[in-house]
Motif scaffolding. Structure first.
Motif, PDB file in Angstrom:
ATOM      1  N   ILE A   8       0.839  -1.198   0.000  1.00  0.00           N
ATOM      2  CA  ILE A   8       0.000   0.000   0.000  1.00  0.00           C
ATOM      3  C   ILE A   8       0.875   1.250   0.000  1.00  0.00           C
ATOM      4  O   ILE A   8       0.599   2.205  -0.733  1.00  0.00           O
ATOM      5  CB  ILE A   8      -0.967  -0.025   1.203  1.00  0.00           C
ATOM      6  N   CYS A   9       1.946   1.230   0.766  1.00  0.00           N
ATOM      7  CA  CYS A   9       2.879   2.353   0.770  1.00  0.00           C
ATOM      8  C   CYS A   9       3.534   2.530  -0.592  1.00  0.00           C
ATOM      9  O   CYS A   9       3.728   3.660  -1.060  1.00  0.00           O
ATOM     10  CB  CYS A   9       3.948   2.164   1.840  1.00  0.00           C
ATOM     11  N   LYS A  10       3.861   1.433  -1.257  1.00  0.00           N
ATOM     12  CA  LYS A  10       4.460   1.501  -2.592  1.00  0.00           C
ATOM     13  C   LYS A  10       3.474   2.061  -3.604  1.00  0.00           C
ATOM     14  O   LYS A  10       3.862   2.823  -4.491  1.00  0.00           O
ATOM     15  CB  LYS A  10       4.944   0.123  -3.027  1.00  0.00           C
ATOM     16  N   PHE A  11       2.182   1.709  -3.479  1.00  0.00           N
ATOM     17  CA  PHE A  11       1.163   2.275  -4.361  1.00  0.00           C
ATOM     18  C   PHE A  11       1.049   3.783  -4.167  1.00  0.00           C
ATOM     19  O   PHE A  11       0.928   4.533  -5.137  1.00  0.00           O
ATOM     20  CB  PHE A  11      -0.199   1.619  -4.132  1.00  0.00           C
ATOM     21  N   ILE A  12       1.097   4.229  -2.922  1.00  0.00           N
ATOM     22  CA  ILE A  12       1.024   5.664  -2.644  1.00  0.00           C
ATOM     23  C   ILE A  12       2.241   6.376  -3.240  1.00  0.00           C
ATOM     24  O   ILE A  12       2.107   7.440  -3.861  1.00  0.00           O
ATOM     25  CB  ILE A  12       0.902   5.917  -1.132  1.00  0.00           C
ATOM     26  N   LEU A  13       3.425   5.795  -3.082  1.00  0.00           N
ATOM     27  CA  LEU A  13       4.629   6.371  -3.687  1.00  0.00           C
ATOM     28  C   LEU A  13       4.513   6.407  -5.215  1.00  0.00           C
ATOM     29  O   LEU A  13       4.925   7.372  -5.853  1.00  0.00           O
ATOM     30  CB  LEU A  13       5.869   5.571  -3.290  1.00  0.00           C
ATOM     31  N   ALA A  14       3.938   5.353  -5.794  1.00  0.00           N
ATOM     32  CA  ALA A  14       3.791   5.286  -7.250  1.00  0.00           C
ATOM     33  C   ALA A  14       2.828   6.344  -7.756  1.00  0.00           C
ATOM     34  O   ALA A  14       3.013   6.880  -8.851  1.00  0.00           O
ATOM     35  CB  ALA A  14       3.330   3.899  -7.673  1.00  0.00           C
ATOM     36  N   PHE A  17       4.935   9.796  -7.338  1.00  0.00           N
ATOM     37  CA  PHE A  17       6.042   9.827  -8.298  1.00  0.00           C
ATOM     38  C   PHE A  17       6.362   8.378  -8.663  1.00  0.00           C
ATOM     39  O   PHE A  17       6.986   7.666  -7.858  1.00  0.00           O
ATOM     40  CB  PHE A  17       7.253  10.538  -7.679  1.00  0.00           C
ATOM     41  N   PRO A  18       5.937   7.904  -9.841  1.00  0.00           N
ATOM     42  CA  PRO A  18       6.045   6.483 -10.192  1.00  0.00           C
ATOM     43  C   PRO A  18       7.415   5.837 -10.008  1.00  0.00           C
ATOM     44  O   PRO A  18       7.483   4.704  -9.526  1.00  0.00           O
ATOM     45  CB  PRO A  18       5.587   6.448 -11.653  1.00  0.00           C
ATOM     46  N   PRO A  19       8.538   6.502 -10.339  1.00  0.00           N
ATOM     47  CA  PRO A  19       9.825   5.835 -10.109  1.00  0.00           C
ATOM     48  C   PRO A  19      10.106   5.494  -8.646  1.00  0.00           C
ATOM     49  O   PRO A  19      10.826   4.538  -8.367  1.00  0.00           O
ATOM     50  CB  PRO A  19      10.853   6.835 -10.651  1.00  0.00           C
ATOM     51  N   ILE A  34      13.352   2.053 -17.176  1.00  0.00           N
ATOM     52  CA  ILE A  34      12.180   2.072 -18.055  1.00  0.00           C
ATOM     53  C   ILE A  34      11.113   2.989 -17.486  1.00  0.00           C
ATOM     54  O   ILE A  34      10.504   3.780 -18.203  1.00  0.00           O
ATOM     55  CB  ILE A  34      11.636   0.639 -18.254  1.00  0.00           C
ATOM     56  N   ASN A  35      10.905   2.900 -16.174  1.00  0.00           N
ATOM     57  CA  ASN A  35       9.869   3.722 -15.556  1.00  0.00           C
ATOM     58  C   ASN A  35      10.221   5.201 -15.606  1.00  0.00           C
ATOM     59  O   ASN A  35       9.340   6.033 -15.812  1.00  0.00           O
ATOM     60  CB  ASN A  35       9.624   3.276 -14.118  1.00  0.00           C
ATOM     61  N   ILE A  36      11.465   5.532 -15.429  1.00  0.00           N
ATOM     62  CA  ILE A  36      11.875   6.942 -15.517  1.00  0.00           C
ATOM     63  C   ILE A  36      11.608   7.472 -16.919  1.00  0.00           C
ATOM     64  O   ILE A  36      11.078   8.579 -17.084  1.00  0.00           O
ATOM     65  CB  ILE A  36      13.350   7.114 -15.111  1.00  0.00           C
ATOM     66  N   LEU A  37      11.949   6.692 -17.938  1.00  0.00           N
ATOM     67  CA  LEU A  37      11.686   7.119 -19.318  1.00  0.00           C
ATOM     68  C   LEU A  37      10.195   7.279 -19.580  1.00  0.00           C
ATOM     69  O   LEU A  37       9.760   8.256 -20.203  1.00  0.00           O
ATOM     70  CB  LEU A  37      12.297   6.123 -20.307  1.00  0.00           C
ATOM     71  N   LEU A  47       2.943   5.606 -14.399  1.00  0.00           N
ATOM     72  CA  LEU A  47       2.095   5.121 -13.318  1.00  0.00           C
ATOM     73  C   LEU A  47       1.615   3.698 -13.597  1.00  0.00           C
ATOM     74  O   LEU A  47       1.654   2.837 -12.711  1.00  0.00           O
ATOM     75  CB  LEU A  47       0.898   6.052 -13.126  1.00  0.00           C
ATOM     76  N   ILE A  48       1.187   3.435 -14.818  1.00  0.00           N
ATOM     77  CA  ILE A  48       0.722   2.094 -15.184  1.00  0.00           C
ATOM     78  C   ILE A  48       1.858   1.084 -15.040  1.00  0.00           C
ATOM     79  O   ILE A  48       1.669  -0.010 -14.499  1.00  0.00           O
ATOM     80  CB  ILE A  48       0.143   2.091 -16.612  1.00  0.00           C
TER      81      ILE A  48
END
Length: 57
Positions: A8-14, A17-19, A34-37, A47-48
């Motif tokens: 849940i914490c990782k989802f909130i971080l994503a 800011f997705p990276p 890949i996510n940064i790009l 985000l996806i």
């Protein structure tokens, strides 16, 4: 697969800011690059990708 508090914490971080979500899940590696790009192109693809990384790993 049950969600834990850390997921849940990782989802909130994503969402913020997705990276950050990908870094929390996988650390530094190709998924983070890949996510940064994707996040630089547009926020939604990043985000996806972050949500997919968090769910599958």
């Amino acid at each position: 697969m049950a969600l834990t508090c850390s997921d849940i914490c990782k989802f909130i971080l994503a969402i913020i800011f997705p990276p950050l979500g990908v870094f929390a899940e996988k650390g530094c590696g190709k998924d983070l690059a890949i996510n940064i790009l994707l996040t630089l192109l547009l926020w939604i693809p990043g985000l996806i990708h972050a949500i997919c990384v968090i769910v599958y790993y």
